[in-house]
Design a protein around this motif. Structure first.
Motif, short mmCIF file in Angstrom:
data_model
loop_
_atom_site.label_atom_id
_atom_site.label_comp_id
_atom_site.label_asym_id
_atom_site.label_seq_id
_atom_site.Cartn_x
_atom_site.Cartn_y
_atom_site.Cartn_z
N LEU A 1 0.77 -1.44 -0.01
CA LEU A 1 -0.16 -0.43 -0.28
C LEU A 1 0.80 1.36 0.15
CD1 LEU A 1 -2.65 -1.01 2.81
CD2 LEU A 1 -2.77 -1.18 0.35
N GLY A 2 0.55 1.47 -1.00
CA GLY A 2 0.88 3.59 -1.00
C GLY A 2 1.89 3.63 -2.56
N SER A 3 2.61 5.16 -3.13
CA SER A 3 2.71 5.90 -4.27
C SER A 3 3.75 6.55 -3.90
CB SER A 3 1.24 6.36 -4.57
OG SER A 3 1.36 6.98 -3.30
N GLY A 4 4.63 6.50 -2.48
CA GLY A 4 5.87 7.51 -3.02
C GLY A 4 7.08 7.12 -3.74
N LEU B 1 -6.95 1.96 -5.15
CA LEU B 1 -7.55 1.45 -4.63
C LEU B 1 -7.39 2.24 -4.02
CD1 LEU B 1 -8.76 -1.51 -3.53
CD2 LEU B 1 -6.71 -2.03 -2.68
N ASN B 2 -8.76 2.84 -2.95
CA ASN B 2 -7.93 3.87 -1.69
C ASN B 2 -7.92 2.99 -0.26
OD1 ASN B 2 -9.07 5.52 0.40
ND2 ASN B 2 -11.22 5.91 0.39
N ILE B 3 -6.44 2.93 -0.24
CA ILE B 3 -5.90 2.81 1.23
C ILE B 3 -6.59 2.95 1.95
CG2 ILE B 3 -3.38 1.78 -0.28
CD1 ILE B 3 -3.06 3.96 1.59
N ASN B 4 -7.25 4.07 2.23
CA ASN B 4 -8.10 4.40 3.54
C ASN B 4 -9.58 3.55 3.97
OD1 ASN B 4 -5.15 5.76 4.56
ND2 ASN B 4 -6.19 7.32 3.92
N ASP B 5 -10.03 2.85 2.82
CA ASP B 5 -11.13 1.99 2.65
C ASP B 5 -11.05 0.74 2.97
OD1 ASP B 5 -13.36 0.58 2.11
OD2 ASP B 5 -14.14 2.03 0.33
N PHE B 6 -11.19 -0.05 4.54
CA PHE B 6 -10.35 -1.23 4.43
C PHE B 6 -11.35 -2.28 4.16
CE2 PHE B 6 -8.17 0.72 8.62
CZ PHE B 6 -7.47 1.31 7.77
N ASN B 7 -12.58 -1.58 4.38
CA ASN B 7 -13.11 -3.01 2.82
C ASN B 7 -13.19 -3.49 1.26
OD1 ASN B 7 -15.18 -3.93 5.35
ND2 ASN B 7 -16.35 -1.88 4.63
N ALA B 8 -12.67 -2.09 0.54
CA ALA B 8 -12.56 -2.14 0.11
C ALA B 8 -10.95 -2.99 -0.45
CB ALA B 8 -11.78 -0.41 -0.74
N GLU C 1 -6.45 -13.39 -3.78
CA GLU C 1 -5.58 -14.34 -3.22
C GLU C 1 -4.34 -13.80 -2.63
OE1 GLU C 1 -5.75 -18.20 -5.59
OE2 GLU C 1 -7.49 -18.78 -5.08
N ILE C 2 -3.78 -12.63 -1.72
CA ILE C 2 -2.78 -12.00 -1.38
C ILE C 2 -2.18 -12.59 0.06
CG2 ILE C 2 -1.52 -9.72 0.08
CD1 ILE C 2 -2.81 -9.57 -2.44
N GLU C 3 -1.58 -12.93 0.08
CA GLU C 3 -0.81 -13.34 1.47
C GLU C 3 -0.32 -13.12 1.84
OE1 GLU C 3 0.45 -17.76 -0.88
OE2 GLU C 3 0.32 -16.02 -2.02
N MET C 4 0.54 -11.29 1.61
CA MET C 4 0.51 -10.81 2.72
C MET C 4 0.99 -9.47 2.54
SD MET C 4 4.81 -9.87 3.26
CE MET C 4 4.49 -11.46 4.28
N VAL C 5 0.56 -8.26 3.26
CA VAL C 5 -0.25 -6.93 3.11
C VAL C 5 0.98 -5.88 3.82
CG1 VAL C 5 -1.14 -4.74 3.19
CG2 VAL C 5 -2.90 -7.72 2.53
N VAL C 6 1.69 -5.31 3.06
CA VAL C 6 3.43 -4.46 3.52
C VAL C 6 2.52 -3.08 3.43
CG1 VAL C 6 4.98 -4.00 3.32
CG2 VAL C 6 4.38 -6.10 2.75
N VAL C 7 2.61 -1.96 4.52
CA VAL C 7 1.42 -0.96 4.35
C VAL C 7 3.09 -0.15 4.34
CG1 VAL C 7 0.05 0.69 5.51
CG2 VAL C 7 -0.29 -2.16 6.04
N GLY C 8 2.86 1.40 2.93
CA GLY C 8 3.92 1.67 3.76
C GLY C 8 3.77 3.14 4.22
N PRO C 9 2.43 4.42 4.10
CA PRO C 9 2.49 4.71 4.58
C PRO C 9 1.78 5.08 6.01
CG PRO C 9 1.04 5.05 3.11
CD PRO C 9 1.44 4.03 2.43
N GLU D 1 -0.70 6.66 6.94
CA GLU D 1 -2.40 6.89 7.45
C GLU D 1 -3.24 5.86 8.08
OE1 GLU D 1 -4.31 9.67 5.39
OE2 GLU D 1 -5.89 9.95 6.11
N PRO D 2 -3.21 4.89 6.83
CA PRO D 2 -4.06 3.28 7.37
C PRO D 2 -4.03 2.87 8.48
CG PRO D 2 -2.32 2.90 5.47
CD PRO D 2 -2.11 3.95 5.52
N LEU D 3 -1.93 2.69 9.07
CA LEU D 3 -1.83 1.84 10.38
C LEU D 3 -2.42 3.09 11.59
CD1 LEU D 3 1.81 1.60 9.33
CD2 LEU D 3 0.04 -0.33 9.39
N VAL D 4 -2.64 4.38 11.86
CA VAL D 4 -3.13 5.14 11.91
C VAL D 4 -4.62 4.66 12.27
CG1 VAL D 4 -3.17 7.24 13.37
CG2 VAL D 4 -1.31 6.80 12.58
N LEU D 5 -5.37 4.50 11.04
CA LEU D 5 -6.95 4.31 11.43
C LEU D 5 -6.91 2.62 11.44
CD1 LEU D 5 -7.64 5.64 8.03
CD2 LEU D 5 -8.04 6.21 10.17
N GLY D 6 -5.88 1.98 11.77
CA GLY D 6 -6.18 0.86 12.09
C GLY D 6 -6.21 -0.44 11.51
#
Ligand code: AMP
Ligand code: GLY
Length: 423
Positions: free
Chosen positions: A6-9, A46-53, A62-70, A72-77
């Motif tokens: 997740l992220g774009s930088g 994808l809107n990475i802060n829209d967790f249902n999306a 069938e994603i087996e791992m999610v790596v979070v770059g920024p 915001e999604p982490l602070v949002l939980g």
């Protein structure tokens, strides 16, 4: 393993570039990514802060791992969202829980954590709308410059340093009145520390840890560290003044108490801790924590890392992190950020990026770029990070500088003095 990043930088391009070199990564998706990450995998919108999306993409692909770059999604939980959902809970999320992300998401939380764990940091007081009067009186007792920090995330603008008492009092009133929205409903006022800054990155599973290569970034827009704060105009790794003795102080006084503090509070944390430090006459103090990698520090730290990054992420999750040894390239890495004219204030987008194909040496990490038909065009303030290696910092910088001269777009600007205070 199919991985979603997740992220774009520039940070995400560097992480993507590294992850796809791993034999453990069979397919990489980047959401939303940029014109550089599409060379490493498949960009998805994808809107990475829209967790249902995010959930529906993860399940249907069938994603087996999610790596979070920024952050915001982490602070949002996002970590907690995955753990609380029966269909997602076995998919590792690289990043801390919501409680762990408070180290970045709430300055007041981070300060209180450091006080409890006896981690060296600037002395402080915390104020809210109810005790504005006390806050104004407190400022009057301080020796300027006065450092005011909005408690919450404020897009990198929440720290204000003022040379006069009256201006600081005015700023406190404005912050508490909502200058940064909810982020400044609480304000931390802290002692000004004078010294030289550097960044330490730790990978932790909340129990044990590994230290990644150290870096220094250059946040001000102008040469000689003048002008407005930016996300970062360049970075170098290693940092000559951060020797073994300094790293031992950082590990003993800051890293170990931080990990012990996470354990003591039962905070789940499987990800990066970025510790922003300042050396005050040779003694390290924490300026801030972030719950993610730095940008542009990632563009020098990750290229120096010789380990398989995906293997380290797997180890975070299966309890084997302590068995790993971090290997890093002893050479210097430098990165210079090309930015849009006007950044960090108003700037234009959509400028065609030219001469990318003329780069012979070094790495080009995309930050604010997008693909438009067959062209790559600017899509943000920070556009490209130009990373190079050298036996000396000067050698690496000369390549980064040459590449910065070669690549072009209308309004291009970059600092020519990255590393100036280290030589
Ligand atoms: P932060 O967003 O917490 O990283 O703060 C942004 C920048 O403000 C830091 O990189 C420092 O240059 C500066 N800063 C923050 N806190 C202090 C402090 N207590 N003393 C001096 N400078 C600070
Ligand atoms: N370069 C500083 C940061 O990523 O916050």
């Amino acid at each position: 393993m199919k991985i979603l990043l997740l992220g774009s930088g520039g940070r995400e391009h560097a992480l993507a570039w590294k992850m796809v070199q791993s034999p453990l990564c069979s397919k990489l998706f980047i959401a939303p990514g940029n014109a550089g990450t599409r060379l490493c995998g498949e960009n998805i919108s994808l809107n990475i802060n829209d967790f249902n999306a995010v959930k529906s993409f993860v399940l249907s692909n069938e994603i087996e791992m999610v790596v979070v770059g920024p952050e915001e999604p982490l602070v949002l939980g996002i970590y907690d969202f995955f753990k609380q959902d029966a269909s997602l809970q076995n998919i590792p999320v690289i990043g801390p829980s919501k409680e762990g992300a408070k180290l970045e998401g709430s300055k007041a939380f981070a300060k209180e954590f450091m006080m409890e764990m006896k981690i060296p940091t600037a002395a402080y007081q915390e104020f809210n709308g109810q005790n504005l009067k006390e806050g104004l009186a407190y400022i009057a007792t301080q020796t300027p410059p006065i450092v005011l920090k909005a408690d919450g995330l404020a897009a990198g603008k929440g720290v204000v340093i003022l040379p006069e008492i009256e201006a600081a009092q005015q700023e406190l009133s404005e912050m508490l009145a909502g200058k940064f929205g909810n982020a400044s409903s609480k304000v931390v006022i802290e002692q000004f520390l004078s010294g030289i800054e550097f960044s330490v990155f730790v990978l932790t599973d909340g129990n044990t840890y590994q230290i990644l290569p150290v870096a220094k970034d250059y946040k001000r827009v102008g040469e000689g560290d003048k002008g407005l704060n930016t996300g970062g105009m360049g970075a170098v790794s290693p940092v000559p003044f951060v020797d073994d003795e300094m790293m031992k102080k950082v590990e003993d006084r800051i890293i170990i108490p931080t990990i012990n503090g996470l354990k003591k509070r039962n905070i789940e944390y499987k990800g990066f801790v970025f510790i922003g430090l300042i050396s005050v006459e040779g003694e390290p103090y924490v300026i801030e924590y972030n719950c993610r990698m730095g940008d542009p520090e990632t563009e020098v730290v990750i290229p120096r890392l010789e380990n398989d990054l995906v293997d380290l992420f797997v180890a975070l999750n299966d309890g084997t992190l302590a068995t790993k040894t971090i290997q890093s390239n002893p050479d210097f890495a430098t990165t210079i950020m090309l930015v849009s004219g006007g950044y960090p204030e108003h700037y234009e987008k959509g400028k065609k990026v030219q001469n990318l194909e003329a780069i012979e040496k070094g790495l080009v990490f995309h930050a604010g770029t997008t693909q438009k038909d067959t062209d790559i065009v600017t899509a943000g303030g920070r556009v490209l990070a130009l990373t190079s290696f050298g036996k000396t910092m000067e050698e690496a910088l000369s390549i980064s500088n040459k590449n910065a001269d070669t690549i072009d777009f209308e309004g291009k600007y970059f600092r020519k003095d990255i590393g100036f205070d280290l030589q």
